[in-house]
Write a protein that holds these residues in place. Structure first.
Motif, PDB file in Angstrom:
ATOM      1  N   LEU A   8      11.283 -45.052 -95.872  1.00 28.42           N
ATOM      2  CA  LEU A   8      10.381 -45.231 -97.009  1.00 28.42           C
ATOM      3  C   LEU A   8       8.947 -45.418 -96.533  1.00 28.42           C
ATOM      4  CD1 LEU A   8      10.065 -45.600-100.086  1.00 28.42           C
ATOM      5  CD2 LEU A   8      10.447 -48.055 -99.745  1.00 28.42           C
ATOM      6  N   ILE A   9       8.781 -46.258 -95.485  1.00 28.23           N
ATOM      7  CA  ILE A   9       7.436 -46.495 -94.945  1.00 28.23           C
ATOM      8  C   ILE A   9       6.835 -45.191 -94.426  1.00 28.23           C
ATOM      9  CG2 ILE A   9       6.150 -47.585 -93.059  1.00 28.23           C
ATOM     10  CD1 ILE A   9       8.092 -49.977 -93.363  1.00 28.23           C
ATOM     11  N   TYR A  10       7.640 -44.400 -93.714  1.00 31.06           N
ATOM     12  CA  TYR A  10       7.174 -43.121 -93.189  1.00 31.06           C
ATOM     13  C   TYR A  10       6.730 -42.192 -94.321  1.00 31.06           C
ATOM     14  CZ  TYR A  10       7.379 -38.482 -91.067  1.00 31.06           C
ATOM     15  OH  TYR A  10       7.080 -37.208 -90.644  1.00 31.06           O
ATOM     16  N   TYR A  11       7.513 -42.183 -95.387  1.00 29.16           N
ATOM     17  CA  TYR A  11       7.216 -41.303 -96.521  1.00 29.16           C
ATOM     18  C   TYR A  11       5.961 -41.762 -97.254  1.00 29.16           C
ATOM     19  CZ  TYR A  11       8.055 -38.493-100.698  1.00 29.16           C
ATOM     20  OH  TYR A  11       7.944 -37.591-101.731  1.00 29.16           O
ATOM     21  N   ILE A  12       5.849 -43.079 -97.437  1.00 28.10           N
ATOM     22  CA  ILE A  12       4.711 -43.632 -98.184  1.00 28.10           C
ATOM     23  C   ILE A  12       3.406 -43.436 -97.408  1.00 28.10           C
ATOM     24  CG2 ILE A  12       3.663 -45.776 -99.012  1.00 28.10           C
ATOM     25  CD1 ILE A  12       6.453 -46.671 -99.863  1.00 28.10           C
ATOM     26  N   GLU A  13       3.486 -43.505 -96.072  1.00 24.14           N
ATOM     27  CA  GLU A  13       2.287 -43.298 -95.257  1.00 24.14           C
ATOM     28  C   GLU A  13       1.681 -41.912 -95.494  1.00 24.14           C
ATOM     29  OE1 GLU A  13       3.439 -44.066 -91.256  1.00 24.14           O
ATOM     30  OE2 GLU A  13       3.003 -46.212 -91.383  1.00 24.14           O
ATOM     31  N   LYS A  14       2.565 -40.929 -95.712  1.00 23.40           N
ATOM     32  CA  LYS A  14       2.088 -39.574 -95.978  1.00 23.40           C
ATOM     33  C   LYS A  14       1.368 -39.481 -97.325  1.00 23.40           C
ATOM     34  CE  LYS A  14       5.207 -36.746 -93.245  1.00 23.40           C
ATOM     35  NZ  LYS A  14       6.160 -35.599 -93.275  1.00 23.40           N
TER      36      LYS A  14
END
Length: 288
Positions: free
Chosen positions: A206-212
């Motif tokens: 989720l963190i990886y996706y939100i960073e994008k």
């Protein structure tokens, strides 16, 4: 001072028994495009006149009309006798050939091209200086007009820039809500595919996706462009092209915000921003 490319200027004066009028209109154009209409008397000075206009107005489609009118009400003209005789002979021969009765052809001939010719004479240096002064006065008047229009442009630009900035300040309130929506959507999708969810792995993904989808840089850059636009529009000189480049950069950041929105209200904000930006772009096209 910011100027519009739309303007109007006029000047007239009386010298050497004639009234001379200089009239100028300008519209927006990418470069300098001068359309000059002047009496044959001043044809020898066409290039200096074009240079004066180009140097003073820098950009725009400019129409310059110079007219002269005899104060005595008598135009100095001559009749091209050789041409009249030629026309008459040809018309009489044609009438005889088709069997028509010869008529008074002179009335028709006098309306033919180049039969009546204005008598031209070289103008003196004194007359050129007086004409030059009229052109400078007309240029001064059209520049004043363009500056006044420029003030209106600044007012309109400021209004649109302020509205985009106001909308930009509304973005943060939807950022956390947007993350919650994304989290819930991802969780539901995973639950349909598997019975259990590894919470640690889920949070990492989720963190990886939100960073994008983070819009912090877009917000910072857009605010920078808004501030730079304000500074530029209040600077001296021709700033229209520069304002055009800045508005293009603003558009890129707004478009990126839209692509990362994932929230209906945030999308509405982006649409409103684009609406104000389009107004800016339209007005920039008319800015010197």
């Amino acid at each position: 001072m910011l100027q519009s490319m739309t303007g109007y200027g006029k000047a007239f004066g009386t010298f050497f028994n004639k009234k001379v009028t200089v009239e100028m209109r300008s519209l927006n154009s990418k470069g300098t495009d001068v359309h000059l209409k002047i009496p044959n008397t001043y044809k020898a000075y066409e290039l200096p006149i074009r240079k004066m206009i180009g140097n003073a107005l820098e950009r725009g489609k400019v129409e310059c009309l110079i007219t002269e009118e005899s104060i005595e009400g008598k135009a100095k003209v001559s009749i091209n006798t050789d041409l009249v005789v030629a026309y008459y002979s040809e018309m009489k021969a044609l009438a005889n050939e088709v069997g028509e009765e010869s008529k008074d052809f002179l009335t028709t001939i006098m309306r033919m091209p180049e039969v009546l010719q204005a008598q031209e004479s070289e103008i003196s240096e004194e007359e050129w200086q007086k004409l030059k002064a009229l052109i400078e006065e007309a240029l001064k008047n059209i520049t004043t007009f363009r500056e006044e229009e420029g003030q209106s442009l600044i007012t309109d630009f400021s209004s649109s820039i302020n509205e985009i900035e106001r909308l930009l300040q509304e973005v943060p309130k939807y950022e956390q809500v947007r993350i919650d929506i994304i989290r819930e959507r991802m969780r539901k999708g995973l639950e349909k595919l598997t019975d259990g969810v590894d919470e640690n792995r889920f949070e990492q993904e989720l963190i990886y996706y939100i960073e994008k989808l983070d819009v912090s840089e877009e917000k910072t850059r857009l605010q920078h462009h808004l501030d730079y636009f304000r500074t530029t529009m209040n600077a001296s000189g021709a700033m229209g092209k520069k304002l055009g480049f800045i508005s293009q950069e603003m558009g890129r950041e707004i478009n990126t915000l839209g692509s990362k929105a994932y929230h209906a209200d945030l999308q509405k904000i982006v649409v409103e921003m684009k609406d104000y930006l389009e107004k800016i772009k339209e007005q920039v096209l008319n800015t010197l």
